[in-house]
Write a protein that holds these residues in place. Structure first.
Motif, mmCIF file in Angstrom:
data_model
loop_
_atom_site.group_PDB
_atom_site.id
_atom_site.type_symbol
_atom_site.label_atom_id
_atom_site.label_comp_id
_atom_site.label_asym_id
_atom_site.label_seq_id
_atom_site.Cartn_x
_atom_site.Cartn_y
_atom_site.Cartn_z
ATOM 1 N N ASN A 52 -9.879 1.569 -4.715
ATOM 2 C CA ASN A 52 -10.211 0.518 -5.838
ATOM 3 C C ASN A 52 -9.211 -0.626 -5.455
ATOM 4 O O ASN A 52 -9.879 -2.220 -5.422
ATOM 5 C CB ASN A 52 -9.724 0.924 -7.433
ATOM 6 N N ALA A 53 -8.284 -0.857 -5.059
ATOM 7 C CA ALA A 53 -6.861 -1.487 -4.922
ATOM 8 C C ALA A 53 -7.496 -2.324 -3.267
ATOM 9 O O ALA A 53 -7.481 -3.444 -3.192
ATOM 10 C CB ALA A 53 -5.462 -0.746 -4.198
ATOM 11 N N HIS A 56 -11.284 -3.686 -4.622
ATOM 12 C CA HIS A 56 -11.542 -4.926 -5.990
ATOM 13 C C HIS A 56 -10.158 -5.918 -6.106
ATOM 14 O O HIS A 56 -10.763 -6.714 -6.064
ATOM 15 C CB HIS A 56 -11.828 -4.271 -6.829
ATOM 16 N N ALA A 57 -9.109 -5.228 -5.812
ATOM 17 C CA ALA A 57 -8.085 -5.964 -5.567
ATOM 18 C C ALA A 57 -7.858 -6.570 -4.256
ATOM 19 O O ALA A 57 -6.964 -8.309 -5.230
ATOM 20 C CB ALA A 57 -5.838 -4.737 -5.703
ATOM 21 N N ASP A 83 -1.026 -2.521 -6.327
ATOM 22 C CA ASP A 83 -1.525 -3.812 -5.754
ATOM 23 C C ASP A 83 -0.822 -4.921 -6.052
ATOM 24 O O ASP A 83 -0.209 -4.786 -7.423
ATOM 25 C CB ASP A 83 -2.613 -3.217 -6.095
ATOM 26 N N ARG A 86 -6.106 -9.266 -7.434
ATOM 27 C CA ARG A 86 -6.408 -10.347 -8.119
ATOM 28 C C ARG A 86 -6.478 -9.747 -9.456
ATOM 29 O O ARG A 86 -6.799 -11.160 -11.092
ATOM 30 C CB ARG A 86 -8.408 -10.435 -7.849
ATOM 31 N N GLY A 87 -6.486 -8.628 -10.100
ATOM 32 C CA GLY A 87 -5.911 -8.192 -11.299
ATOM 33 C C GLY A 87 -6.488 -7.722 -11.861
ATOM 34 O O GLY A 87 -8.230 -7.835 -11.417
ATOM 35 N N ILE A 88 -7.107 -6.726 -13.314
ATOM 36 C CA ILE A 88 -8.716 -5.891 -14.163
ATOM 37 C C ILE A 88 -8.390 -7.398 -14.769
ATOM 38 O O ILE A 88 -7.894 -7.210 -15.695
ATOM 39 C CB ILE A 88 -8.799 -4.973 -14.052
ATOM 40 N N LYS A 93 -13.500 -1.774 -18.165
ATOM 41 C CA LYS A 93 -14.410 -1.152 -18.402
ATOM 42 C C LYS A 93 -14.266 -0.577 -16.791
ATOM 43 O O LYS A 93 -14.641 0.025 -16.367
ATOM 44 C CB LYS A 93 -15.309 -2.537 -17.513
ATOM 45 N N ALA A 94 -12.618 -0.613 -16.448
ATOM 46 C CA ALA A 94 -12.357 -0.135 -15.892
ATOM 47 C C ALA A 94 -11.129 1.667 -16.098
ATOM 48 O O ALA A 94 -10.467 2.324 -15.143
ATOM 49 C CB ALA A 94 -10.426 -0.520 -14.890
ATOM 50 N N ARG A 100 -19.713 1.587 -15.544
ATOM 51 C CA ARG A 100 -21.139 1.623 -15.512
ATOM 52 C C ARG A 100 -21.517 3.238 -15.116
ATOM 53 O O ARG A 100 -20.957 4.399 -15.094
ATOM 54 C CB ARG A 100 -21.468 0.811 -14.150
HETATM 55 N N1 LIG Z 1 -7.410 -2.392 -8.083
HETATM 56 C C1 LIG Z 1 -8.089 -3.877 -9.366
HETATM 57 N N2 LIG Z 1 -8.278 -4.377 -9.056
HETATM 58 C C2 LIG Z 1 -8.754 -5.250 -9.596
HETATM 59 N N3 LIG Z 1 -10.086 -4.467 -10.294
HETATM 60 C C3 LIG Z 1 -9.937 -3.122 -10.520
HETATM 61 C C4 LIG Z 1 -8.982 -2.060 -9.980
HETATM 62 N N4 LIG Z 1 -9.274 -1.049 -9.844
HETATM 63 C C5 LIG Z 1 -10.351 -1.676 -10.931
HETATM 64 N N5 LIG Z 1 -10.693 -2.792 -11.587
HETATM 65 C C6 LIG Z 1 -12.054 -3.058 -11.468
HETATM 66 O O1 LIG Z 1 -12.753 -2.016 -12.917
HETATM 67 C C7 LIG Z 1 -13.890 -1.108 -12.349
HETATM 68 C C8 LIG Z 1 -14.449 -0.351 -12.265
HETATM 69 O O2 LIG Z 1 -13.477 0.520 -11.020
HETATM 70 P P1 LIG Z 1 -13.767 1.610 -11.297
HETATM 71 O O3 LIG Z 1 -14.214 2.857 -12.534
HETATM 72 O O4 LIG Z 1 -12.905 2.686 -9.676
HETATM 73 O O5 LIG Z 1 -15.561 1.876 -10.638
HETATM 74 P P2 LIG Z 1 -16.234 1.134 -9.541
HETATM 75 O O6 LIG Z 1 -15.002 1.335 -8.896
HETATM 76 O O7 LIG Z 1 -17.045 2.142 -8.636
HETATM 77 O O8 LIG Z 1 -16.564 -0.178 -9.839
HETATM 78 C C9 LIG Z 1 -14.156 -1.845 -10.653
HETATM 79 O O9 LIG Z 1 -15.332 -2.339 -11.020
HETATM 80 C C10 LIG Z 1 -13.118 -3.559 -11.279
HETATM 81 O O10 LIG Z 1 -13.194 -4.357 -11.463
#
Ligand SMILES: Nc1ncnc2c1ncn2[C@@H]1O[C@H](COP(=O)(O)OP(=O)(O)O)[C@@H](O)[C@H]1O
Ligand SMILES: [Mg+2]
Length: 102
Positions: A52-53, A56-57, A83, A86-88, A93-94, A100
């Protein structure tokens, strides 16, 4: 809670470091004599958090990831993955189990 033993690892968000983080966490946890199932769960959790880091980060750059491993009293193993990306946007959703469905 006070840690009996702890380790801190800092590494760049390169995908090649994901397997390193997983192996390092499993190696550190070995002193607790975990079952194969517990080790598998730990490896999966670390893999998900570090991925994830990486993905997504820091989607367009390489940033810093910090993984802390702590062994607490009573055989509790604590892992944190941090990390500075960019933040969540959508915390809801996370959350585990709320993402999803596929
Ligand atoms: N370290 C992170 N930094 C930024 N956004 C994150 C991070 N971890 C998770 N997210 C956000 O949370 C959502 C859900 O994460 P996750 O449950 O692991 O599903 P996936 O990685 O399959 O999208 C990601 O799609 C993202 O938008
Ligand atoms: Mg993910």
């Amino acid at each position: 809670m006070k840690a009996i033993n702890s380790i801190k690892l800092e590494f760049p968000s390169k995908s090649s470091n994901e397997s390193f983080a997983r192996a390092a966490a499993a190696a550190f946890a070995a002193q607790l004599d975990p079952t194969m199932e517990e080790l598998g769960d730990l490896r999966t959790a670390v893999s998900e958090a570090v991925t994830n880091a990486i993905v997504h980060a820091y989607p367009d750059s390489i940033g810093v990831i910090c993984m802390k491993l702590r062994i607490l009293e009573g055989g509790v193993f604590e892992v944190s993955v941090r990390d500075w990306g960019r933040g969540i946007d959508d915390l809801e959703k996370a959350r585990p189990g709320r993402g999803r469905r596929s």
